[in-house]
Scaffold this active site. Structure first.
Site, PDB file in Angstrom:
ATOM      1  N   THR A 135       0.981  29.140 -41.756  1.00  0.00           N
ATOM      2  CA  THR A 135       1.890  29.229 -42.896  1.00  0.00           C
ATOM      3  C   THR A 135       1.061  29.510 -44.138  1.00  0.00           C
ATOM      4  O   THR A 135       0.355  28.634 -44.637  1.00  0.00           O
ATOM      5  CB  THR A 135       2.682  27.921 -43.075  1.00  0.00           C
ATOM      6  OG1 THR A 135       3.414  27.654 -41.875  1.00  0.00           O
ATOM      7  CG2 THR A 135       3.661  28.035 -44.239  1.00  0.00           C
ATOM      8  N   LYS A 212      10.144  30.958 -42.832  1.00  0.00           N
ATOM      9  CA  LYS A 212       9.390  29.714 -42.695  1.00  0.00           C
ATOM     10  C   LYS A 212       9.390  28.920 -44.000  1.00  0.00           C
ATOM     11  O   LYS A 212       9.466  27.683 -43.990  1.00  0.00           O
ATOM     12  CB  LYS A 212       7.957  30.021 -42.264  1.00  0.00           C
ATOM     13  CG  LYS A 212       7.050  28.793 -42.135  1.00  0.00           C
ATOM     14  CD  LYS A 212       7.565  27.805 -41.093  1.00  0.00           C
ATOM     15  CE  LYS A 212       6.819  26.479 -41.137  1.00  0.00           C
ATOM     16  NZ  LYS A 212       5.383  26.606 -40.835  1.00  0.00           N
ATOM     17  N   LYS A 280       1.379  21.922 -49.791  1.00  0.00           N
ATOM     18  CA  LYS A 280       0.934  23.320 -49.856  1.00  0.00           C
ATOM     19  C   LYS A 280       2.078  24.274 -49.578  1.00  0.00           C
ATOM     20  O   LYS A 280       2.259  25.286 -50.261  1.00  0.00           O
ATOM     21  CB  LYS A 280      -0.217  23.524 -48.868  1.00  0.00           C
ATOM     22  CG  LYS A 280      -0.787  24.933 -48.804  1.00  0.00           C
ATOM     23  CD  LYS A 280      -0.220  25.749 -47.657  1.00  0.00           C
ATOM     24  CE  LYS A 280      -0.548  25.165 -46.300  1.00  0.00           C
ATOM     25  NZ  LYS A 280      -0.037  26.034 -45.190  1.00  0.00           N
TER      26      LYS A 280
END
Length: 329
Positions: A135, A212, A280
């Site tokens: 990711t 995502k 993050k």
């Protein structure tokens, strides 16, 4: 910037597969020795064997896919040798053997270091597929896709981040949000079927990363909701076990939330999805949009950053419940 926000008060279902289950592994060999471990199957290289990558590589080899691995810490890779993987001494050595290379590391800088600085992209054979499954956000994905188009147009780039944490990775129960050329779908199907419960194809490269980010924003709010409920109950003098009894079976709480509540009742915040990585990902989501439109997510980032500053970053993201408890940390 995120810190400017100020908050006011008020396909297919596969059975889980254990790391200890499955057929007996083939004989372990070193990278570069012998032929492919399984005739007719393309060799897969896993670059990065952290909390997610290790489970993914394990399920690939258990599914009979010829598998070569590399990890920054060699001992982690060596520990998988008994499963039948090939252990490469360098990124380039692993990539040179791969028909499909998987990067599964922490962030965009780490992916760039593996792919560019350590030579993965240059070493891939013509016609290879690079499945980027970390990711890394939209900007990082677009930058890598442009690099592949410019420097290695003979390599197919897939943007295919996964949804799930360490447990689903070990059980082969990840959801894969895949995007890229349709011509690559059949080639990666055996790999994606081995590591995931389902694969959702969503268009050209970059769309997988977009999906995502939306997934992880929902995950963040679910985790925050469970954690704040626990923290509020404690502040009101209600124990976590009592809260658990009240909420288990309640239609408002999904199975994921129930599992988290059970762990929190045991005061277990060992990382399934570390807070630092979850933070993050939410930052990546806000970087891809106008953050002024997503003020609640901005407040969440500020709260999680304060918990990170207090040393909770390596714990599970639900550790926010502990961070909100007076006198903790």
């Amino acid at each position: 910037m995120i810190d400017q926000f100020r908050c006011t008060a008020a396909r297919r279902t596969a059975p889980p597969r254990s790391l200890d289950g499955g057929p007996p592994p083939p004989t372990a060999i070193r990278a570069g020795e012998g032929e492919s471990m399984t005739a007719g199957r393309e060799t897969v290289a896993f670059l990065g064997l952290g909390g997610m990558g290790r489970g993914m590589a394990t399920n690939a080899v258990r599914a009979g896919l010829p598998t070569v691995v590399w990890n920054r810490t060699p001992g982690v890779a060596e520990a998988l040798a008994d499963l039948g993987v090939r252990v490469a001494g360098s990124v380039a050595e692993a990539a040179a053997q791969a028909a499909i290379a998987v990067t599964m590391v922490s962030d965009a800088d780490a992916v760039s270091a593996v792919a560019l600085d350590q030579g993965m992209l240059a070493a891939l054979p013509p016609g290879a597929i690079w499945a980027q499954m970390s990711t890394i956000g939209l900007a990082g994905t677009e930058r890598l896709a442009a690099t592949v188009e410019r420097e290695r147009p003979d390599v197919v780039f897939l943007d295919a981040p996964v949804a799930g944490s360490r447990g689903p990775a070990q059980a082969g129960q990840l959801a894969i949000y895949a995007s890229g050329p349709t011509t690559a779908r059949e080639r990666v199907r055996p790999l994606f079927d081995a590591i995931g419960q389902r694969t959702i194809w969503v268009g050209p490269a970059g769309q997988g990363s977009r999906l995502k980010l939306a997934n992880n924003v929902l995950l963040a709010f679910l985790a925050e909701g469970v954690a704040e409920s626990v923290a509020l109950a404690r502040a009101l003098g209600i124990g976590t076990e009592t809260l658990l009894t009240a909420l288990v079976g309640n239609p408002i709480l999904p199975p994921w939330g129930e599992a988290k509540l059970h762990r929190m009742a045991r005061d277990d915040y060992s990382p399934e999805f570390p807070l630092a990585l979850a933070l993050k990902d939410i930052r990546l989501a806000l970087d891809a949009v106008d953050p002024a439109q997503f003020t609640v997510a901005g407040c969440l980032v500020a709260q999680w950053q304060r918990a990170l500053d207090r040393g909770f970053g390596d714990d599970d993201l639900t550790v926010i419940a502990r961070a909100m408890t007076p006198g903790s940390g």
